[in-house]
Design a protein around this motif. Structure first.
Motif, short mmCIF file in Angstrom:
data_model
loop_
_atom_site.label_atom_id
_atom_site.label_comp_id
_atom_site.label_asym_id
_atom_site.label_seq_id
_atom_site.Cartn_x
_atom_site.Cartn_y
_atom_site.Cartn_z
N GLU A 1 0.88 -1.16 -0.14
CA GLU A 1 -0.11 -0.13 0.00
C GLU A 1 0.90 1.23 -0.23
OE1 GLU A 1 -3.18 0.21 -0.52
OE2 GLU A 1 -3.64 -2.20 -0.35
N ARG A 2 2.03 1.16 0.84
CA ARG A 2 2.86 2.47 0.73
C ARG A 2 3.39 2.66 -0.74
NH1 ARG A 2 8.56 3.28 4.31
NH2 ARG A 2 9.01 5.40 3.29
N THR A 3 3.81 1.56 -1.46
CA THR A 3 4.15 1.46 -2.71
C THR A 3 3.15 2.17 -3.63
OG1 THR A 3 6.04 -0.05 -2.53
CG2 THR A 3 5.18 0.42 -4.82
N LEU A 4 2.22 1.81 -3.56
CA LEU A 4 0.83 2.30 -4.31
C LEU A 4 0.75 3.97 -4.08
CD1 LEU A 4 -1.89 -0.23 -4.30
CD2 LEU A 4 -0.48 0.16 -6.24
N ASP A 5 0.56 4.29 -2.87
CA ASP A 5 0.41 5.53 -2.54
C ASP A 5 1.90 6.51 -2.94
OD1 ASP A 5 -1.74 4.81 -1.11
OD2 ASP A 5 -1.05 4.81 0.84
N ARG A 6 3.06 6.21 -2.76
CA ARG A 6 3.98 6.87 -3.34
C ARG A 6 4.07 6.88 -4.91
NH1 ARG A 6 7.63 10.03 -4.35
NH2 ARG A 6 9.82 9.80 -3.66
N THR A 7 3.47 5.80 -5.62
CA THR A 7 3.49 5.77 -6.93
C THR A 7 2.40 6.94 -7.44
OG1 THR A 7 4.41 3.57 -6.90
CG2 THR A 7 3.23 4.46 -9.02
N ARG A 8 1.28 6.92 -6.94
CA ARG A 8 -0.06 7.67 -7.09
C ARG A 8 0.51 8.97 -6.97
NH1 ARG A 8 -3.06 4.44 -3.72
NH2 ARG A 8 -4.32 2.92 -4.94
N ALA A 9 1.33 9.43 -6.23
CA ALA A 9 1.82 10.97 -5.80
C ALA A 9 2.85 11.30 -7.10
CB ALA A 9 2.59 10.88 -4.54
N LEU A 10 3.33 10.49 -7.78
CA LEU A 10 4.21 10.86 -8.98
C LEU A 10 3.67 10.63 -10.18
CD1 LEU A 10 7.19 8.66 -7.60
CD2 LEU A 10 7.07 10.92 -7.94
N LEU A 11 2.25 10.27 -10.25
CA LEU A 11 1.54 10.16 -11.48
C LEU A 11 0.54 11.27 -11.58
CD1 LEU A 11 0.39 6.41 -11.60
CD2 LEU A 11 2.59 7.51 -12.63
N ASP A 12 0.02 11.71 -12.56
CA ASP A 12 -0.88 12.73 -12.92
C ASP A 12 -1.91 12.54 -14.07
OD1 ASP A 12 -0.38 14.28 -15.76
OD2 ASP A 12 1.61 14.68 -14.57
N PRO A 13 -3.01 13.27 -13.93
CA PRO A 13 -4.25 12.55 -14.88
C PRO A 13 -3.76 12.70 -16.36
CG PRO A 13 -4.92 14.11 -13.34
CD PRO A 13 -3.64 14.24 -13.21
N THR B 1 -1.94 -4.31 -9.49
CA THR B 1 -1.49 -3.06 -9.38
C THR B 1 -2.14 -1.93 -10.45
OG1 THR B 1 0.57 -3.66 -8.49
CG2 THR B 1 0.48 -1.61 -9.58
N ALA B 2 -2.24 -2.71 -11.90
CA ALA B 2 -2.64 -1.82 -12.67
C ALA B 2 -4.10 -1.51 -12.71
CB ALA B 2 -2.90 -2.67 -14.06
N LEU B 3 -4.95 -2.23 -11.86
CA LEU B 3 -6.21 -1.87 -11.63
C LEU B 3 -6.36 -0.84 -10.48
CD1 LEU B 3 -7.67 -5.50 -11.81
CD2 LEU B 3 -8.60 -3.57 -13.38
N ARG B 4 -5.41 -0.87 -9.58
CA ARG B 4 -5.58 -0.01 -8.41
C ARG B 4 -4.98 1.38 -9.25
NH1 ARG B 4 -4.90 -2.10 -3.49
NH2 ARG B 4 -4.98 -0.05 -2.55
N LEU B 5 -4.27 1.44 -10.13
CA LEU B 5 -3.46 3.02 -10.38
C LEU B 5 -4.02 3.32 -11.48
CD1 LEU B 5 0.18 2.16 -9.85
CD2 LEU B 5 -1.34 3.41 -8.30
#
Length: 211
Positions: A29-41, A55-59
């Motif tokens: 979950e920490r990895t997902l949260d950190r990765t989301r913060a580096l992505l934009d729409p 992971t793809a379905l989560r991001l």
């Protein structure tokens, strides 16, 4: 042994893999949260070694497009079943590797490789392929088991398990070697973190930018 045999191993393992639980949910979950913060729409994202698409379905819902790939056609079939049950605009699954995606046709803002780099047979070559797939200043985000820093018994057992078909190919390197390979492929390392709950876990999360 070659990439075709790697694909067959993961095809055979796909159902068991799909049924397995994440070993460290908090670290994941920490990895997902950190990765989301580096992505934009507006991001065009490529994920390598996506497995059954968890992971793809989560991001994928937070970006413009998300292409998730894996060497195993059986893994991708399971991922497509998951996508059919939970449709997401902009998400696609494809049987492919970094080397088989045509850089002229597909360019990305971000490439993800989670639990992936230790499984490729030509790490420098794969990293060069990833570099070519990224647009200028694009990000490569990875989380990689560094087998060279794991328990000696694991390192000794891997060749035996591979020989009897019970384990996939796994490159043996440490974190310093991994970061050197990434840098030599044309990336600047922006961050290197450990997300695991167990602080002895040897899977650095690395954010690198294409030079």
């Amino acid at each position: 042994m070659n990439t075709a045999s790697d694909a067959r191993f993961w095809d055979r393992s796909s159902r068991k893999y799909a049924a397995s639980e994440v070993s460290d949910q908090a670290g994941y979950e920490r990895t997902l949260d950190r990765t989301r913060a580096l992505l934009d729409p507006a991001c065009r994202v490529l994920e390598l070694g996506c497995g059954t698409g968890t992971t793809a379905l989560r991001l994928a819902g937070g970006v413009q497009s998300y292409l998730a790939t894996d060497i195993s056609a059986e893994m991708i079939a399971i991922a497509n079943d998951k996508r059919a049950a939970n449709p997401l605009a902009g998400l696609a699954f494809r049987t492919a590797t970094a080397e088989t995606i045509t850089s002229g046709a597909d360019r990305f803002d971000v490439v993800l490789g989670f639990n992936y780099l230790h499984l490729v047979r030509d790490l420098p070559g794969t990293l060069r392929s990833i570099h070519a797939l990224l647009d200028a200043k694009g990000l490569f985000i990875s989380k990689t088991p560094c087998v060279g820093e794991m328990n000696l018994l694991i390192r000794l057992a891997l060749p035996v398990m591979r020989a009897i078909g019970k384990a996939p190919y796994a490159g043996i390197f440490g974190m310093a070697e991994l970061t050197a390979f990434i840098s030599e492929a044309g990336f600047d390392i922006l961050a290197s973190e450990i997300h695991a709950t167990n602080r002895n876990d040897s899977r650095p999360y690395i954010v690198a930018r294409k030079r």
